[in-house]
Motif scaffolding. Structure first.
Motif, PDB file in Angstrom:
ATOM      1  N   CYS A 124      14.389   6.711   1.758  1.00  0.00           N
ATOM      2  CA  CYS A 124      13.017   7.085   1.392  1.00  0.00           C
ATOM      3  C   CYS A 124      12.908   8.609   1.416  1.00  0.00           C
ATOM      4  O   CYS A 124      13.183   9.237   2.433  1.00  0.00           O
ATOM      5  CB  CYS A 124      12.024   6.458   2.361  1.00  0.00           C
ATOM      6  N   GLN A 178       3.229   5.478   8.345  1.00  0.00           N
ATOM      7  CA  GLN A 178       2.853   4.950   7.026  1.00  0.00           C
ATOM      8  C   GLN A 178       1.919   5.932   6.360  1.00  0.00           C
ATOM      9  O   GLN A 178       1.121   6.579   6.997  1.00  0.00           O
ATOM     10  CB  GLN A 178       2.149   3.608   7.195  1.00  0.00           C
ATOM     11  N   ARG A 179       2.047   6.034   5.057  1.00  0.00           N
ATOM     12  CA  ARG A 179       1.151   6.940   4.357  1.00  0.00           C
ATOM     13  C   ARG A 179       0.021   6.179   3.724  1.00  0.00           C
ATOM     14  O   ARG A 179       0.212   5.098   3.228  1.00  0.00           O
ATOM     15  CB  ARG A 179       1.905   7.700   3.270  1.00  0.00           C
ATOM     16  N   ASP A 219      10.315  10.368   1.403  1.00  0.00           N
ATOM     17  CA  ASP A 219       9.176  10.860   2.166  1.00  0.00           C
ATOM     18  C   ASP A 219       9.306  10.556   3.652  1.00  0.00           C
ATOM     19  O   ASP A 219       8.462  10.963   4.446  1.00  0.00           O
ATOM     20  CB  ASP A 219       7.880  10.223   1.624  1.00  0.00           C
ATOM     21  N   ASP A 220      10.321   9.818   4.030  1.00  0.00           N
ATOM     22  CA  ASP A 220      10.525   9.460   5.432  1.00  0.00           C
ATOM     23  C   ASP A 220      11.977   9.018   5.569  1.00  0.00           C
ATOM     24  O   ASP A 220      12.317   7.854   5.350  1.00  0.00           O
ATOM     25  CB  ASP A 220       9.567   8.315   5.812  1.00  0.00           C
ATOM     26  N   GLN A 261       5.311   5.787  -1.624  1.00  0.00           N
ATOM     27  CA  GLN A 261       6.516   6.383  -1.036  1.00  0.00           C
ATOM     28  C   GLN A 261       7.650   6.297  -2.060  1.00  0.00           C
ATOM     29  O   GLN A 261       7.785   5.315  -2.788  1.00  0.00           O
ATOM     30  CB  GLN A 261       6.957   5.627   0.233  1.00  0.00           C
ATOM     31  N   PHE A 306       7.511  -0.479   3.587  1.00  0.00           N
ATOM     32  CA  PHE A 306       6.255  -0.048   4.211  1.00  0.00           C
ATOM     33  C   PHE A 306       5.198  -1.142   4.176  1.00  0.00           C
ATOM     34  O   PHE A 306       4.355  -1.222   5.046  1.00  0.00           O
ATOM     35  CB  PHE A 306       5.728   1.215   3.520  1.00  0.00           C
ATOM     36  N   SER A 331       8.128   5.507  11.953  1.00  0.00           N
ATOM     37  CA  SER A 331       7.835   6.103  10.659  1.00  0.00           C
ATOM     38  C   SER A 331       6.353   5.964  10.383  1.00  0.00           C
ATOM     39  O   SER A 331       5.785   4.898  10.493  1.00  0.00           O
ATOM     40  CB  SER A 331       8.634   5.402   9.569  1.00  0.00           C
TER      41      SER A 331
END
Lengths: 877, 122
Positions: B106, A876-877, B108-109, B97, B70, A874
């Motif tokens: 999530c 990370q943003r 967004d993911d 997120q 995250f 995944s």
């Protein structure tokens, strides 16, 4: 970059480019587009210490553009294509027999193809004293830096020799440096090449009205120097003298063809390397010359960037055709170019296009002139009614459209094209009337059809996207306005509705929501969402975008709309981002940092000791911030009220480091201590910081006050920056540091204390009213139609009649300010949120831990990974 | 999840064991009245896990793990809530997120998910 490039050509054929100016860079891009950077080794020898930059916009350095911003070279492009770029290492000799170029450093590079793009050099008339100290030319960034340094150190007046395009650019620069400026032009009018007598007269009036002194019809006979050898004045051929401390020669340019002459290439009688239609030198099939150093096959040397770009394309296409001759012949040729230009000189629009001087047989002029406004427009019309060319001075808005119509019969009468709006000219000829083949961007030869295609086929919806897709508007920039109109009309035509809404919950922009909140006195987010939200968002919970935005608008307007002034009061509490919610800055491990306000950066020893004691007692990490404050890190959420109780007790208040609000007003030490200071910058910084503290805005606001022009407080990198002058204060706005630095623009000069504060009041409130969410003043200034000029009209000249309202909004804010932390620690209910766990208020969060580093603490990062499963695949943003 | 009537005497309870457990598996964390619509609080479970507890504007409650997967920080209770296409979410205050409050996924993911808890007021 390699400095030990092997001699001779290797397995790949080698192209050597001499000169890395705008045309040289365009040539490299043209090579890359044709895949030639993959098949060839490309070596560039560049004399200047910096890669290609925008020479056309050179003067904008004095309005705040940095040398970096002027760059037209993407270093990633250079690296990606493996181009060997040697800066500060000009080619010194060419051995055509051995096909080798030797650079100043001794580097020898063999070539298969040599391309000369050496540009031109400024012509300095051979008058006595021309080399004296204080004499300059105007060609490179280094020239500009030297002029600036000399002007600041020892000049109050300056003179420019040459009243052409470059001369006026230079005069603008001197004026911008605060010098009393003279222009000396040998011809009877300014810009003799581009404009006719009438245009020259309009230009002269406008420029004289700006306070410049113009001497036309006279030449420079001698530069007069003083005992120290520095310039003191000039003698002119009409017998008069001009007293001046500095002289800039800007009397035209000459092709730089010495390298070509030395290696035996044919050059023209008046200079310029003779080339054929393919830009190949007439003497040597392996050598090309492009740009201002080349004498084109039509016998002319072109000093404009657009023809240079065309030559760069032609040379690259010819090389490509040579490399892969089987390919469909790329019959590129350069046989001459359009000399159309549009410029803003000293703030005056000047444009000429096509047959501007009416050289064609049987042509007629249509002229409109208004001496009061300094406007002059002339169109040259052929016998069949076709538009042949024209001159526009003072108002060149129609340039893009008119130039595109050149050669055709416009769909409306020519006089309607030059009459001002409202003067019997009801028809506005927009770019939508243009044919698809009309050239919109002449620098990159982009047609209207190509721009339409970018919108309809490549789904571009904004000007920046179209620029990227087509390159239109990335040269001189004069067509960007027409580009915007085309994109909008094309989007409208294709039925695309551009959604400018704030988020998925609101179709309004932030500005529109502000107006709704202000006009209807709405202080409830839910009410706003349910009444004005998008259909499908009404009754919902909103989102993380609109909640803080509305929270900020309500907070900005709180005293005026009768909302709770405390940002965590009532319903507003649920709108604030975590930083505002806990009145502290969240850090990566879930702890917070604390920044007490230190107005102007001035602090007593007693207060410094308190900060030290608090940090020591709570085990906090301390660091000096860039805003002249002290940041204390590592506080747990339940410690915040305890820490603030001590700080408030010692007289500190919230620094709002957590808010989209005024952060800090930095200052230098100013007149009180500094031997250069001309005003008390510390007092002004404190006054401003206390006035605007707590003001919620679309984004953070930073400010600084410098006590003299040395600018130690770096005010020009701030949202609003103030620099002291002997007569008062200069106010700069829209500056920014960070990832996209921007020099602030001068909004007003020599203001008194009261004038300064009134203007900042208006500016800030106008920004708060009209900016988008998270839009700093720098981007706001660039985005809003009319830019700085419009903002100045509104806040200085009150063109919208809203200044009184803006001022009263600020007055209400100042009167209603209360310290958020003092209010919080005195209210048990407000304190209840500051707990680690709702069911175990004093149990510390086990994930927040610290380890020592350099005698302080830092987050214990391994604690963050315990008990969480690692994230797989995944991003990370 | 349950619709909580407007009253201040109710206690918010989280279910600790599987769905076939008894009433003893419900763990009381706080009074319903301390929850603020649109905001969250953190609660500590007996085994040391942390839960983020939310109340939406209609009075519905949600509970998810408080750790932001995250960053590892226990901060989801401090995020802003909202609804996206009818799904309630919280946005992490660290890197924003969004996590579906009902499913823990999530937004967004979708490969990332946080634990959800049953919650009720009694």
């Amino acid at each position: 970059m390699s400095t030990t490039a092997p001699v001779g050509t290797g397995p790949r054929p080698t192209i050597v480019l001499v000169g890395h100016g705008m045309v040289g860079q365009r040539f490299l891009e043209a090579l890359a587009e044709r895949g030639l950077t993959a098949t060839h080794r490309v070596v560039v020898l560049c004399e200047e210490p910096r890669p290609a930059y925008d020479r056309v916009q050179l003067t904008s350095y004095f309005s705040g553009r940095t040398p970096e911003e002027l760059s037209v070279t993407d270093m990633e492009f250079i690296a990606e294509h493996g181009i060997e770029l040697h800066l500060g290492d000009p080619a010194e000799t060419v051995d055509r027999a051995a096909r080798k170029v030797t650079a100043r450093s001794g580097l020898v590079v063999g070539y298969d193809t040599l391309v000369l793009a050496t540009g031109s050099f400024p012509f300095v008339p051979p008058v006595p004293g021309k080399d004296a100290e204080g004499c300059f030319v105007y060609r490179t960034i280094e020239d500009l830096l030297a002029i600036e340094e000399y002007a600041k150190a020892r000049a109050t007046t300056g003179a420019v020799v040459g009243g052409g395009l470059l001369g006026l650019e230079a005069a603008g620069a001197l004026k911008g440096l605060g010098l009393a400026t003279h222009i000396v032009e040998f011809a009877p009018r300014l810009m003799p090449v581009q404009v006719d007598e009438g245009g020259g007269a309009a230009l002269l009036r406008t420029i004289e009205n700006m306070g410049l002194t113009v001497h036309t019809g006279t030449g420079t006979q001698e530069v007069v120097t003083g005992d120290d050898g520095a310039v003191t004045g000039m003698k002119l051929s009409d017998g008069s003298t001009v007293a001046t401390d500095l002289v800039v020669f800007s009397a035209g340019v000459r092709p730089r063809d010495q390298l070509a002459r030395d290696c035996g290439l044919t050059v023209g009688e008046r200079g310029g390397i003779s080339v054929d239609d393919q830009c190949r030198t007439v003497s040597d099939q392996r050598v090309f010359a492009i740009g201002e150093c080349a004498l084109a096959s039509d016998g002319r040397v072109y000093g404009l960037v657009a023809p240079g770009y065309e030559m760069a394309e032609t040379a690259a296409a010819t090389i490509a055709a040579e490399t892969a001759p089987t390919e469909t012949a790329d019959e590129a040729a350069f046989t001459g170019a359009d000399l159309s230009t549009k410029l803003k000189l000293l703030g005056v629009d000047v444009a000429s296009f096509g047959d501007a001087h009416g050289a064609a047989a049987d042509c007629l002029d249509v002229v409109y002139a208004d001496s009061r406004s300094g406007t002059y427009k002339k169109l040259v019309i052929g016998p069949g009614g076709e538009l042949l060319g024209g001159i526009l001075v003072g108002d060149a808005d129609a340039y893009g459209t008119l130039r595109a119509f050149t050669g055709s019969v416009p769909p409306i009468a020519p006089e309607q094209l030059v009459l001002p709006a409202g003067a019997g000219a009801p028809v506005q000829l927009g770019p939508s009337a243009l044919p698809d083949e009309a050239i919109i961007c002449s620098c990159h030869n982009v047609t209207k059809g190509a721009i339409r295609g970018a919108v309809t086929e490549h789904s571009c919806t904004t000007v920046p996207e179209v620029k990227k897709c087509t390159k239109a508007g990335t040269g001189c920039g004069s067509c960007v306005k027409v580009l915007g109109q085309l994109v909008t009309s094309e989007l409208e035509a294709s039925g695309v509705e551009v959604d400018k809404g704030l988020c998925g919950c609101f179709s309004q922009t932030r500005e529109e929501l502000y107006e709704i909140v202000l006009a209807l006195r709405i202080s409830s987010y839910q009410q706003l969402l349910d009444r004005y939200g998008r259909e499908n968002a009404r009754g919902g919970d909103g989102c993380e975008v609109c909640k803080p935005t509305v929270g900020s608008i309500v907070a900005s307007l709180a005293p005026t709309i009768g909302a709770e002034g405390y940002v965590l009061g009532g319903e507003q509490a649920a709108l604030q981002d975590t930083n505002d919610h806990f009145l502290a800055n969240l850090q990566k491990n879930g702890s917070y940092s604390i920044v007490p306000r230190i107005p102007g950066g001035e602090i007593t020893p007693e207060k410094l000791i308190v900060i030290g004691e608090v940090a020591r007692d709570f085990g906090l990490y301390t660091k000096i911030t860039g805003g002249q404050r002290i940041d204390m890190f590592g506080a747990r959420v339940e410690q915040l009220p305890l820490i603030w109780a001590r700080l408030v007790d010692a007289g500190f208040e919230s620094g709002h480091a957590y808010g989209k609000s005024l952060r800090t007003v930095k200052s230098c030490v100013g007149q009180t201590w500094c031997r250069y200071g001309v005003q008390d910058s510390v007092r002004m910084a404190i006054d401003l910081e206390l006035r605007y503290r707590g003001l919620r805005s679309p984004h953070k606001l930073k400010s600084a006050v410098s006590g003299c022009a040395r600018e130690c407080a770096e005010a020009q990198s701030k949202d609003f920056g103030i620099i002291a002058t002997a007569a008062g204060w200069n106010l700069y706005v829209g500056g920014n540091g960070g990832a996209t630095p921007r020099h602030a623009d001068l909004l007003a000069q020599d203001l008194s204390d009261a004038e300064l504060i009134r203007l900042i009041d208006r500016f800030l409130m106008f920004y708060i009213r009209t900016a988008d969410r998270l839009e700093r003043t720098s981007t706001w200034l660039e985005r809003i139609p009319g830019g700085l000029d419009h903002v100045r009209d509104v806040v200085v000249d009150d063109s919208l009649g809203i200044c009184e309202e803006l001022e009263s909004l600020m007055t209400a804010h100042v009167a209603a300010y209360r310290d958020e932390w003092a209010e919080t620690i005195n209210d048990p209910e407000k304190l209840s949120r500051f707990v680690s766990f709702v069911n175990a208020p004093d149990t510390p969060d086990p994930v927040v831990g610290f380890v020592p580093e350099r005698d302080q603490i830092k987050p214990d990062l391994p604690l963050l990974t315990i008990g969480t499963r690692p994230l797989e695949g995944s991003a990370q943003r | 999840m349950t619709l909580a009537p407007e009253t201040t005497t109710l206690r918010v309870q989280l279910r600790l064991a599987g769905p076939d457990g008894t009433d003893d598996d419900w763990f009381a964390v706080c009074d319903l009245s301390v929850l603020m619509p649109g905001r969250g609080v953190a609660a500590l479970l007996p085994d040391g896990r942390q839960v983020a507890l939310f109340l939406d504007r209609t009075g519905r409650m949600y509970a998810i793990d408080n750790r932001d997967p995250f960053s590892g920080a226990a901060v989801l209770s401090r995020g802003l809530t909202g609804s996206h296409e009818g799904r309630p979410f919280v946005a992490s205050p660290l890197l924003k997120q969004r996590f579906d409050l009902a499913s823990g996924v999530c937004l967004d993911d979708e490969s990332v998910r946080v634990t959800t808890y049953e919650v009720r007021a009694r």
